[in-house]
Write an enzyme that holds these catalytic residues in place. Structure first.
Site, short mmCIF file in Angstrom:
data_model
loop_
_atom_site.label_atom_id
_atom_site.label_comp_id
_atom_site.label_asym_id
_atom_site.label_seq_id
_atom_site.Cartn_x
_atom_site.Cartn_y
_atom_site.Cartn_z
N SER A 142 0.86 -1.19 0.00
CA SER A 142 0.00 0.00 0.00
C SER A 142 0.89 1.22 0.00
CB SER A 142 -0.87 0.00 1.25
OG SER A 142 -1.49 1.25 1.43
N TYR A 165 -1.24 -1.11 10.57
CA TYR A 165 -1.46 -1.36 9.14
C TYR A 165 -0.33 -0.79 8.28
CZ TYR A 165 -3.65 -1.66 4.57
OH TYR A 165 -3.90 -1.96 3.25
P1 NAP Z 1 -11.01 -7.16 1.71
O1 NAP Z 1 -12.09 -6.95 0.72
O2 NAP Z 1 -11.27 -6.95 3.16
O3 NAP Z 1 -10.40 -8.61 1.46
C1 NAP Z 1 -9.40 -9.11 2.28
C2 NAP Z 1 -9.23 -10.58 1.97
O4 NAP Z 1 -8.22 -11.11 2.84
C3 NAP Z 1 -10.51 -11.39 2.24
O5 NAP Z 1 -10.64 -12.41 1.30
C4 NAP Z 1 -10.24 -11.98 3.63
O6 NAP Z 1 -10.94 -13.17 3.90
C5 NAP Z 1 -8.75 -12.27 3.47
N1 NAP Z 1 -8.11 -12.53 4.74
C6 NAP Z 1 -7.99 -11.73 5.82
N2 NAP Z 1 -7.34 -12.37 6.80
C7 NAP Z 1 -7.03 -13.61 6.32
C8 NAP Z 1 -6.36 -14.73 6.85
N3 NAP Z 1 -5.89 -14.75 8.11
N4 NAP Z 1 -6.20 -15.82 6.07
C9 NAP Z 1 -6.68 -15.82 4.81
N5 NAP Z 1 -7.35 -14.81 4.26
C10 NAP Z 1 -7.52 -13.71 5.01
O7 NAP Z 1 -9.76 -6.20 1.40
P2 NAP Z 1 -9.12 -5.67 0.03
O8 NAP Z 1 -9.31 -4.22 0.01
O9 NAP Z 1 -9.56 -6.50 -1.13
O10 NAP Z 1 -7.58 -5.91 0.35
C11 NAP Z 1 -6.76 -6.85 -0.36
C12 NAP Z 1 -5.30 -6.47 -0.14
O11 NAP Z 1 -5.05 -5.17 -0.71
C13 NAP Z 1 -4.90 -6.35 1.34
O12 NAP Z 1 -3.60 -6.86 1.52
C14 NAP Z 1 -4.94 -4.86 1.59
O13 NAP Z 1 -4.10 -4.48 2.67
C15 NAP Z 1 -4.44 -4.34 0.24
N6 NAP Z 1 -4.81 -2.95 -0.03
C16 NAP Z 1 -6.11 -2.56 -0.13
C17 NAP Z 1 -6.42 -1.22 -0.42
C18 NAP Z 1 -7.82 -0.74 -0.58
O14 NAP Z 1 -8.01 0.48 -0.77
N7 NAP Z 1 -8.83 -1.60 -0.56
C19 NAP Z 1 -5.37 -0.30 -0.61
C20 NAP Z 1 -4.05 -0.71 -0.48
C21 NAP Z 1 -3.78 -2.04 -0.19
P3 NAP Z 1 -12.45 -13.16 4.50
O15 NAP Z 1 -13.37 -12.92 3.35
O16 NAP Z 1 -12.58 -14.53 5.10
O17 NAP Z 1 -12.51 -12.06 5.53
#
Ligand code: NAP
Length: 242
Positions: A142, A165
């Site tokens: 990120s 985070y």
């Molecule tokens: P999200 O919709 O909350 O999805 C997160 C995913 O990670 C879900 O499938 C969740 O599973 C899974 N997860 C969490 N803990 C886990 C564990 N212990 N074991 C296996 N799976 C696990 O979030 P997202 O926005 O798509 O984020 C995806 C990645 O992008 C993350 O690394 C986040 O930090 C990064 N990111 C996101 C943004 C943003 O703006 N959204 C920006 C920068 C970086 P469940 O469905 O079971 O909860």
């Protein structure tokens, strides 16, 4: 018969950006293994991807559970014998506001998934990635993990001061750089991706940028040609500062 399709494992592939990475890799002809900690959500995502034309299967994996990660590596080894792409996408964002409020236990909990999970899964999958001959590792980072951007008063996300985070993503960037150097001789490229601020469960669907848009950079890094970079940190606009 040897499967000539590339095989990718995406952790946290059941929703959000991870699901979109699976979908876009599937569209590119890659066999996608949807890593998910919840069996129902994982199976459902794999089914939806398959209905959309992808070659997809569910792999049960809570990245914080060493036994599940080992079992997942064994299952991939038994079924496919190798892995070509690993996307360490699973991540959590816990409620935290200011560095002075984020207790050590909260920071540790974030690191358990965002840092130790990435290290654990990567090390478990490495023997399979070495068998690919041309493997790619993409670590979801990120811009919030960039120390240089936080030092810039004009940084548009500079008000987000989440110690757990943000620093977890800084640690992911460090792992990316060090691992890329170690694996250069093995021909394995390791890069960190910033998806941008996207509408997902993690952000309460507040931003206007879609998860599909957020998946573009990690997918590009997952499919890098042999002359592509390694050990870098990238967003849609190109390299990002550490
Ligand atoms: P999200 O919709 O909350 O999805 C997160 C995913 O990670 C879900 O499938 C969740 O599973 C899974 N997860 C969490 N803990 C886990 C564990 N212990 N074991 C296996 N799976 C696990 O979030 P997202 O926005 O798509 O984020 C995806 C990645 O992008 C993350 O690394 C986040 O930090 C990064 N990111 C996101 C943004 C943003 O703006 N959204 C920006 C920068 C970086 P469940 O469905 O079971 O909860």
């Amino acid at each position: 018969m040897t499967d000539i399709r590339k095989i990718a494992l995406v952790t946290g592939g059941n929703q959000g950006i991870g699901y979109e990475i699976c979908r876009q890799l599937g569209e590119a002809g890659v066999t996608v293994l949807v890593g998910a900690r919840d069996e129902t959500r994982g199976q459902d995502a794999a089914r939806r991807l398959s209905e959309g034309g992808a070659n997809a299967a569910f792999v049960r994996m809570d990245v914080t559970d060493p036994a599940q990660v080992r079992a997942a590596a064994d299952a991939v080894s038994a079924r496919y014998g190798r892995l070509d792409i690993l996307v360490n996408n699973a991540g959590v964002l816990l409620p935290e506001q200011r560095p002075s409020d984020s207790g050590a236990e909260l920071v540790r909990e974030v690191y358990e998934t965002n840092v130790f999970g990435v290290i654990r899964v990567t090390q478990a999958m490495l023997p399979l990635l070495r068998r690919s001959g041309d493997a790619r590792i993409v670590n979801m980072s990120s811009s919030l993990g960039s120390l240089q951007l936080h030092g810039d008063p004009a940084f548009e996300l500079g008000a987000f001061l989440m110690l757990g985070y943000n620093s977890s993503k800084t640690a992911v960037n460090a792992f990316t750089v060090l691992l890329a150097k170690e694996l250069a001789e093995a021909g394995i490229k390791v890069n960190a991706a910033d998806p941008g601020y996207c509408a997902t469960g993690m952000t309460g669907y507040a931003p206007t940028r879609s998860a599909a848009e957020g998946a573009r950079t990690p997918v590009r890094l997952a499919l890098l040609p042999q002359d592509g970079p390694s050990g870098g940190f990238f967003g849609d606009g190109g390299p990002l500062p550490w």
